[in-house]
Design a protein around this motif. Structure first.
Motif, mmCIF file in Angstrom:
data_model
loop_
_atom_site.group_PDB
_atom_site.id
_atom_site.type_symbol
_atom_site.label_atom_id
_atom_site.label_comp_id
_atom_site.label_asym_id
_atom_site.label_seq_id
_atom_site.Cartn_x
_atom_site.Cartn_y
_atom_site.Cartn_z
ATOM 1 N N PRO A 1 14.575 18.996 -13.031
ATOM 2 C CA PRO A 1 14.678 19.031 -11.568
ATOM 3 C C PRO A 1 15.132 20.413 -11.069
ATOM 4 C CG PRO A 1 15.771 17.075 -12.434
ATOM 5 C CD PRO A 1 15.428 17.942 -13.617
ATOM 6 N N GLU B 1 14.226 12.462 -10.387
ATOM 7 C CA GLU B 1 15.393 12.909 -9.614
ATOM 8 C C GLU B 1 15.190 14.339 -9.099
ATOM 9 O OE1 GLU B 1 20.291 12.899 -9.868
ATOM 10 O OE2 GLU B 1 19.148 12.287 -11.625
ATOM 11 N N PHE C 1 13.012 12.858 -16.134
ATOM 12 C CA PHE C 1 14.123 13.293 -15.287
ATOM 13 C C PHE C 1 13.603 14.212 -14.188
ATOM 14 C CE2 PHE C 1 18.098 16.235 -15.515
ATOM 15 C CZ PHE C 1 18.736 15.582 -14.492
ATOM 16 N N TYR D 1 21.644 8.199 -13.773
ATOM 17 C CA TYR D 1 20.190 8.065 -13.857
ATOM 18 C C TYR D 1 19.818 6.760 -14.564
ATOM 19 C CZ TYR D 1 15.400 9.580 -15.141
ATOM 20 O OH TYR D 1 14.046 9.691 -15.310
ATOM 21 N N THR E 1 15.723 15.460 -6.181
ATOM 22 C CA THR E 1 16.914 15.790 -5.399
ATOM 23 C C THR E 1 18.075 15.049 -6.040
ATOM 24 O OG1 THR E 1 15.585 15.997 -3.387
ATOM 25 C CG2 THR E 1 17.961 15.672 -3.089
ATOM 26 N N GLU E 2 19.193 15.732 -6.177
ATOM 27 C CA GLU E 2 20.330 15.127 -6.871
ATOM 28 C C GLU E 2 20.720 13.794 -6.245
ATOM 29 O OE1 GLU E 2 24.673 16.341 -8.736
ATOM 30 O OE2 GLU E 2 23.787 17.659 -7.236
ATOM 31 N N LYS E 3 20.872 12.793 -7.096
ATOM 32 C CA LYS E 3 21.296 11.433 -6.752
ATOM 33 C C LYS E 3 20.275 10.642 -5.928
ATOM 34 C CE LYS E 3 26.131 11.098 -6.925
ATOM 35 N NZ LYS E 3 27.388 10.957 -6.181
ATOM 36 N N GLN E 4 19.036 11.120 -5.870
ATOM 37 C CA GLN E 4 17.962 10.387 -5.203
ATOM 38 C C GLN E 4 16.882 10.112 -6.244
ATOM 39 O OE1 GLN E 4 16.605 12.233 -1.562
ATOM 40 N NE2 GLN E 4 18.685 12.694 -0.911
ATOM 41 N N TYR E 5 16.629 8.833 -6.505
ATOM 42 C CA TYR E 5 15.768 8.429 -7.614
ATOM 43 C C TYR E 5 14.474 7.820 -7.090
ATOM 44 C CZ TYR E 5 20.398 8.840 -9.647
ATOM 45 O OH TYR E 5 21.637 9.301 -9.991
#
Length: 190
Positions: free
Chosen positions: A108, A61, A57, A154, A63-67
């Motif tokens: 993160p 991720e 994790f 995720y 940055t939030e919502k960027q995978y």
């Protein structure tokens, strides 16, 4: 031979070999891709069924919502080419500070900046290895998502990204269960 590691040749049991915890670097790149590829070919030659990897994790991720699954995609391609299965563990906990940890992979940054989501011991010391289960259904992140929604998003991103590998190269997805993948009492610091 008494023990046959090759499941595909009839008999025996499928043997998976766990890859090192730092196979994927914190920046989302493969750690020594040529060495990994050579090792995968050696394992395949030894009739190993597959390998297991933590899908961190804290790496994927940032940055939030960027995978960023790029290195994991490279690894899946290497496994497919070598004829190995890739068992994945969605590791929603940190790596580091426990027995056998050869690397340090925190959660993160956007998670670590969030307050009041951690287990605490009776002295008030917070455990930042993973998010408290008690926060699972509270919209605590900048996007308003709950930890439960974060985990679902995720895994959804993983499934979308790896759809061509699922069921064949990736036969199984597991979910990590806390610090060092254990179910130890959450407020019990090492």
């Amino acid at each position: 031979a008494f023990f046959n590691a090759s499941f595909n040749n009839g008999g025996g049991v499928p043997v998976y070999v766990m890859l090192p915890l730092n196979t994927i670097n914190n920046d989302g790149t493969l750690n020594n891709p040529d060495g990994i590829n050579a090792n995968l070919k050696t394992l395949a030659g030894a009739n190993v069924y597959g390998v297991l990897i933590d899908v961190w994790f804290g790496v994927v991720e940032q940055t939030e919502k960027q995978y960023n699954f790029k290195a994991y995609l490279q690894l899946a391609d290497m496994c497919k080419t070598a004829g190995l299965k890739l068992q994945t563990v969605m590791s929603f906990h940190e790596c580091g500070g426990n027995v056998g940890d050869a690397c340090d992979i925190p959660l993160p940054p956007w998670v670590l900046q969030t307050e009041n989501i951690w287990y605490k011991d009776q002295q008030g010391n917070e455990d930042h290895e993973y998010i408290s289960l008690f926060a699972d259904h509270v919209g605590i992140f900048p996007s308003g998502r709950t930890p439960h929604q974060v985990y679902a998003d995720y895994i959804g991103a993983f499934i979308t990204t790896f759809k061509e590998y699922l069921g064949d190269t990736i036969p199984e997805i597991q979910v990590g269960l806390g610090p060092a993948g254990e179910m130890r009492y959450p407020a019990y610091p090492l």
